[in-house]
Write a protein that holds these residues in place. Sequence first.
Motif, PDB file in Angstrom:
ATOM      1  N   MET A 137     134.617 -33.489 -49.279  1.00 59.92           N
ATOM      2  CA  MET A 137     135.734 -34.375 -49.607  1.00 59.92           C
ATOM      3  C   MET A 137     136.975 -33.576 -50.031  1.00 59.92           C
ATOM      4  SD  MET A 137     136.736 -37.570 -49.959  1.00 59.92           S
ATOM      5  CE  MET A 137     135.235 -38.528 -50.128  1.00 59.92           C
ATOM      6  N   GLU A 138     136.805 -32.609 -50.917  1.00 62.57           N
ATOM      7  CA  GLU A 138     137.957 -31.849 -51.414  1.00 62.57           C
ATOM      8  C   GLU A 138     138.612 -31.039 -50.299  1.00 62.57           C
ATOM      9  OE1 GLU A 138     139.449 -32.219 -54.363  1.00 62.57           O
ATOM     10  OE2 GLU A 138     137.957 -33.815 -54.599  1.00 62.57           O
ATOM     11  N   THR A 139     137.811 -30.467 -49.422  1.00 64.24           N
ATOM     12  CA  THR A 139     138.358 -29.701 -48.304  1.00 64.24           C
ATOM     13  C   THR A 139     139.161 -30.616 -47.391  1.00 64.24           C
ATOM     14  OG1 THR A 139     136.446 -28.229 -48.398  1.00 64.24           O
ATOM     15  CG2 THR A 139     137.784 -28.149 -46.386  1.00 64.24           C
ATOM     16  N   LEU A 140     138.611 -31.799 -47.119  1.00 65.80           N
ATOM     17  CA  LEU A 140     139.308 -32.745 -46.256  1.00 65.80           C
ATOM     18  C   LEU A 140     140.549 -33.323 -46.932  1.00 65.80           C
ATOM     19  CD1 LEU A 140     136.158 -34.396 -44.737  1.00 65.80           C
ATOM     20  CD2 LEU A 140     137.952 -33.254 -43.438  1.00 65.80           C
ATOM     21  N   LYS A 141     140.504 -33.435 -48.238  1.00 62.31           N
ATOM     22  CA  LYS A 141     141.672 -33.939 -48.976  1.00 62.31           C
ATOM     23  C   LYS A 141     142.834 -32.953 -48.839  1.00 62.31           C
ATOM     24  CE  LYS A 141     140.778 -36.051 -52.864  1.00 62.31           C
ATOM     25  NZ  LYS A 141     140.461 -36.310 -54.287  1.00 62.31           N
ATOM     26  N   SER A 142     142.534 -31.662 -48.931  1.00 60.95           N
ATOM     27  CA  SER A 142     143.597 -30.663 -48.823  1.00 60.95           C
ATOM     28  C   SER A 142     143.939 -30.321 -47.374  1.00 60.95           C
ATOM     29  CB  SER A 142     143.206 -29.387 -49.574  1.00 60.95           C
ATOM     30  OG  SER A 142     142.069 -28.803 -49.002  1.00 60.95           O
ATOM     31  N   ASN A 143     143.046 -30.657 -46.436  1.00 63.97           N
ATOM     32  CA  ASN A 143     143.299 -30.359 -45.032  1.00 63.97           C
ATOM     33  C   ASN A 143     142.779 -31.515 -44.160  1.00 63.97           C
ATOM     34  OD1 ASN A 143     143.766 -29.184 -42.569  1.00 63.97           O
ATOM     35  ND2 ASN A 143     142.245 -27.571 -42.793  1.00 63.97           N
ATOM     36  N   PRO A 144     143.492 -32.648 -44.139  1.00 68.87           N
ATOM     37  CA  PRO A 144     143.010 -33.808 -43.388  1.00 68.87           C
ATOM     38  C   PRO A 144     142.960 -33.607 -41.869  1.00 68.87           C
ATOM     39  CG  PRO A 144     145.140 -34.272 -44.397  1.00 68.87           C
ATOM     40  CD  PRO A 144     144.716 -32.927 -44.866  1.00 68.87           C
ATOM     41  N   SER A 145     143.647 -32.597 -41.363  1.00 66.38           N
ATOM     42  CA  SER A 145     143.605 -32.344 -39.920  1.00 66.38           C
ATOM     43  C   SER A 145     142.587 -31.260 -39.553  1.00 66.38           C
ATOM     44  CB  SER A 145     144.992 -31.956 -39.415  1.00 66.38           C
ATOM     45  OG  SER A 145     145.429 -30.782 -40.060  1.00 66.38           O
TER      46      SER A 145
ATOM     47  N   ARG B  90     134.875 -41.099 -42.635  1.00 65.04           N
ATOM     48  CA  ARG B  90     134.491 -41.739 -43.900  1.00 65.04           C
ATOM     49  C   ARG B  90     135.287 -41.147 -45.064  1.00 65.04           C
ATOM     50  NH1 ARG B  90     128.605 -42.647 -44.787  1.00 65.04           N
ATOM     51  NH2 ARG B  90     128.784 -44.426 -46.107  1.00 65.04           N
ATOM     52  N   ALA B  91     135.372 -39.828 -45.107  1.00 67.25           N
ATOM     53  CA  ALA B  91     136.091 -39.165 -46.187  1.00 67.25           C
ATOM     54  C   ALA B  91     137.578 -39.518 -46.154  1.00 67.25           C
ATOM     55  CB  ALA B  91     135.900 -37.651 -46.091  1.00 67.25           C
ATOM     56  N   LEU B  92     138.175 -39.501 -44.976  1.00 75.18           N
ATOM     57  CA  LEU B  92     139.605 -39.806 -44.879  1.00 75.18           C
ATOM     58  C   LEU B  92     139.897 -41.255 -45.257  1.00 75.18           C
ATOM     59  CD1 LEU B  92     140.577 -37.785 -41.672  1.00 75.18           C
ATOM     60  CD2 LEU B  92     140.984 -37.190 -44.071  1.00 75.18           C
ATOM     61  N   ARG B  93     139.005 -42.178 -44.882  1.00 73.23           N
ATOM     62  CA  ARG B  93     139.175 -43.581 -45.309  1.00 73.23           C
ATOM     63  C   ARG B  93     139.098 -43.692 -46.822  1.00 73.23           C
ATOM     64  NH1 ARG B  93     135.667 -44.957 -40.995  1.00 73.23           N
ATOM     65  NH2 ARG B  93     134.022 -45.243 -42.518  1.00 73.23           N
ATOM     66  N   GLN B  94     138.145 -42.973 -47.407  1.00 71.34           N
ATOM     67  CA  GLN B  94     137.991 -43.007 -48.862  1.00 71.34           C
ATOM     68  C   GLN B  94     139.208 -42.384 -49.545  1.00 71.34           C
ATOM     69  OE1 GLN B  94     134.266 -41.474 -50.216  1.00 71.34           O
ATOM     70  NE2 GLN B  94     134.699 -41.901 -52.343  1.00 71.34           N
ATOM     71  N   ILE B  95     139.685 -41.274 -49.037  1.00 76.06           N
ATOM     72  CA  ILE B  95     140.872 -40.619 -49.594  1.00 76.06           C
ATOM     73  C   ILE B  95     142.073 -41.559 -49.496  1.00 76.06           C
ATOM     74  CG2 ILE B  95     142.528 -38.738 -49.216  1.00 76.06           C
ATOM     75  CD1 ILE B  95     140.005 -37.059 -48.294  1.00 76.06           C
ATOM     76  N   GLU B  96     142.256 -42.171 -48.348  1.00 83.33           N
ATOM     77  CA  GLU B  96     143.360 -43.111 -48.163  1.00 83.33           C
ATOM     78  C   GLU B  96     143.243 -44.278 -49.135  1.00 83.33           C
ATOM     79  OE1 GLU B  96     146.790 -44.772 -46.994  1.00 83.33           O
ATOM     80  OE2 GLU B  96     146.064 -42.818 -46.353  1.00 83.33           O
ATOM     81  N   GLY B  97     142.030 -44.748 -49.364  1.00 85.19           N
ATOM     82  CA  GLY B  97     141.801 -45.836 -50.320  1.00 85.19           C
ATOM     83  C   GLY B  97     142.162 -45.433 -51.733  1.00 85.19           C
ATOM     84  N   ILE B  98     141.862 -44.206 -52.095  1.00 86.38           N
ATOM     85  CA  ILE B  98     142.196 -43.703 -53.432  1.00 86.38           C
ATOM     86  C   ILE B  98     143.712 -43.693 -53.610  1.00 86.38           C
ATOM     87  CG2 ILE B  98     142.193 -41.643 -54.904  1.00 86.38           C
ATOM     88  CD1 ILE B  98     139.402 -40.992 -53.638  1.00 86.38           C
ATOM     89  N   TYR B  99     144.417 -43.169 -52.603  1.00 85.07           N
ATOM     90  CA  TYR B  99     145.875 -43.117 -52.694  1.00 85.07           C
ATOM     91  C   TYR B  99     146.481 -44.516 -52.705  1.00 85.07           C
ATOM     92  CZ  TYR B  99     145.566 -38.102 -51.746  1.00 85.07           C
ATOM     93  OH  TYR B  99     145.286 -36.768 -51.809  1.00 85.07           O
ATOM     94  N   THR B 100     145.966 -45.410 -51.891  1.00 85.55           N
ATOM     95  CA  THR B 100     146.472 -46.780 -51.844  1.00 85.55           C
ATOM     96  C   THR B 100     146.266 -47.466 -53.185  1.00 85.55           C
ATOM     97  OG1 THR B 100     145.979 -46.886 -49.488  1.00 85.55           O
ATOM     98  CG2 THR B 100     146.298 -48.981 -50.616  1.00 85.55           C
TER      99      THR B 100
END
Length: 155
Positions: free
Chosen positions: A90-98, A127-137
């Motif tokens: 999750m943390e890796t994807l949060k800092s590098n979503p691409s 899944r991780a990107l959806r969750q990250i987006e949900g956190i920001y939203t």
Amino acid sequence: MATVQTDMVDPQFKVGMKFSDCKDFRSVVREQFIKRNRDVVFVRNEAFKLKAVCADPDCPWEIYAFKMQREKTLQGNPIVKSSWLSAKYMETLKSNPSWPVSLFMETVEKDYNTRVSRQQVYWAKERALRQIEGIYTEQNSRIWDYCEELRKTNP
């Protein structure tokens, strides 16, 4: 990593173990359950992805196998799920979503000495990107609550 030939007399599951086909995988799994006097249920039984679980609700054992890309084999993986991968990275994807799926796959192989399918990694990333987006939203929606609280406490 095990070879495609599997010891049918005393099969020992290992992460990354390969099976020549679905029939071979099912046979090895059944052999294990028969030796342990337990029932097995194949809850996902497709040509490219299989999942077997212990029929006893108190038994947590489960195993997955998926078709390897560019190979004619299945690889068993008793622990890795896309939900686990998304949480782990999750943390890796949060800092590098691409982060490219191919590099994600290589990283998992290096970190855990196991191969994962492209689909597993793709769904883990989604899944991780959806969750990250949900956190920001959620955080953005609460900014108004924060502003209102500031007005109340600091006129």
